[in-house]
Each structure stands twice: as C-alpha cells, then as structure tokens.
Design an enzyme around this catalytic site. Structure first.
Site, mmCIF file in Angstrom:
data_model
loop_
_atom_site.group_PDB
_atom_site.id
_atom_site.type_symbol
_atom_site.label_atom_id
_atom_site.label_comp_id
_atom_site.label_asym_id
_atom_site.label_seq_id
_atom_site.Cartn_x
_atom_site.Cartn_y
_atom_site.Cartn_z
ATOM 1 C CG ASP A 1 -2.041 0.980 1.143
ATOM 2 O OD1 ASP A 1 -2.246 1.542 0.050
ATOM 3 O OD2 ASP A 1 -2.719 1.205 2.160
ATOM 4 C CG ASN B 1 -6.912 -2.105 -6.579
ATOM 5 O OD1 ASN B 1 -6.025 -2.916 -6.299
ATOM 6 N ND2 ASN B 1 -7.270 -1.162 -5.727
#
Length: 254
Positions: free
Chosen positions: A31, A79
C-alpha cells in the site's frame, strides 16, 4: 556516509539476531504507491514503477532470509474502480513482469514457482495468457513459491469456493456430511500451493487487512504488522521488524 547510513546496517544486524523464528509464509499488502507519488510530486505511474522496484528487492530479501512462500496483494477487485488509464498501466506492468519470469535466471536457478490467485474471469485475455505461460514455465518448481493476488477479494473467493462445494455435492463428488476445512481449501485455491499465512504485512500506515486471505490468515490467527512507510520506500529493516513481531508471537505461544 551520514549517521543514518552508519547506524542502519548495525540495526539491521541486531534485528537479524533477534529473529530466531522465520515465518514460512508472509502475505504483503503493498500500500502507498499513489500517496508516495503525490508526496514526491510525480505521476501515479511513477509511484507504481517505484513500487515494482521495491517488490523485486523484497523478494530477494525474503529469499535470503529463507522465507519459502510470499503472497503479494497486487490488485484487488476494488481496484477496477480506479481511473482507467491507471488500471491499463498496471495491467501492462503485470504483463511485462510476468513475461520476464519465463526468462529470469534467478527464478529458474532458485526454483521459484509463480502462481496467481484471484478471479481470472475479470482479467483481460492477453494478460491472462502471459500469466498462465509464467505459471507453466515454473510449475515443476517447489523450493520457493511466489503467489500474486490479482483481481482478488477474500469474500469473493469464499463465495466461489461455496459454489464449488455445492456443485460437488450435486454431482456426487463431495459428500455433504464429509465436508471439512480441507474440502473448502481445495475449492478456494484449486491445487495452488497456499499454506496457512504466518504473517501479514501492510505498508502505508493503514491498520486493516482489507479482505486479504481471510481463510488462510484469520483462520490461522497469523501475526499482523502495520507500518508507516509507503511501499516504494519499504526497507529491509521494516521487513525484519515485521518478522520480529512474528518471532515474539511464536515465543509467547510456546
């Protein structure tokens, strides 16, 4: 060399000495690529490119430490909601990286089996072809395992497994009164080598596991390590700190 450059190697050796128990399977939530890009006033694509370079370094560190299985959370089902240009770039990056695997001497020399977990039906056909070619090229290896989670969502995965079990019962290949956790695991990963997760690492200062490997991680009560650095600036020291958390957990349980 500045003071930090002098101290870090010593601290790294100290952490190495502390880590007596090495996890067999680490799952990493990579991340912070986009926030790293914003912080450094560069484009999002540059952030993903820097993150890919970190991934390569981390895989080398893991191998040096004797970690046999690494699972990377590279692209979630959520995503797909990102900007189409960013998604297209990521798919091109994945194609390039999976294509390189077939010719990478390190992969073959160290006998690394590369596998994808996730919903293959959601991926473009050209990307899926390259992924499957990389899987075929490393299928006979069993020394190290690199699992790439693409189009992955933990709840989505369990739903697919439930459908598989139900279909097996209907077809007579699964007995309803003989369903065990092993049965579910077979339909979760369909023969893919994915042992219980010992340690989850998440970068980017986020304290959540984001639906990642709920069956193999939560079911195994794995250790979890959250750290502040964005993925592109993740260091070996950060990895060793994470392993130290796992080591401490092992010691307490014993």
């Amino acid at each position: 060399m500045n003071l930090r450059g002098q101290i870090e190697p010593l601290y790294e050796r100290y952490l190495n000495w502390q880590c007596k128990h090495i996890p067999a399977h680490i799952a990493i939530i990579q991340d912070g690529n986009r926030r790293y890009a914003r912080l450094n006033n560069v484009g999002t694509i540059d952030g993903h490119r820097a993150g890919a370079e970190t991934t390569q370094r981390v895989l080398e560190w893991a191998q040096d430490l004797g970690i046999r299985t690494i699972t990377l959370y590279s692209f979630s089902t959520e995503n797909f909601k990102r900007d189409p240009a960013e998604v297209d770039y990521l798919f091109e990056l994945f194609k390039r990286k999976f294509a390189e695997i077939r010719e990478d001497d390190r992969v073959h020399r160290n006998q690394i089996r590369v596998q994808m977990i996730g919903d293959r039906s959601m991926l473009p056909h050209d990307l899926l072809e390259i992924i499957e070619a990389a899987e075929d090229a490393t299928r006979h290896y069993s020394r190290y395992f690199l699992n790439i989670a693409l189009a992955y969502g933990g709840r989505n995965e369990i739903v697919h497994a439930a459908r598989g079990v139900v279909a097996g019962v209907r077809e007579g290949t699964v007995k309803a009164d003989a369903i065990t956790p092993k049965t579910v695991e077979y339909y979760l990963y369909d023969g893919i080598h994915l042992p219980p997760v010992d340690l989850i690492v998440r970068t980017g200062n986020e304290r959540r596991t984001s639906n990642f490997l709920p069956w193999m991680a939560n079911g195994n009560e794995c250790a979890v390590y959250f750290c502040a650095p964005y993925w592109p600036v993740f260091r070996k020291i950060d990895l060793l700190r994470a392993i130290r958390v796992y080591d401490q957990r092992v010691r307490r349980r014993r």
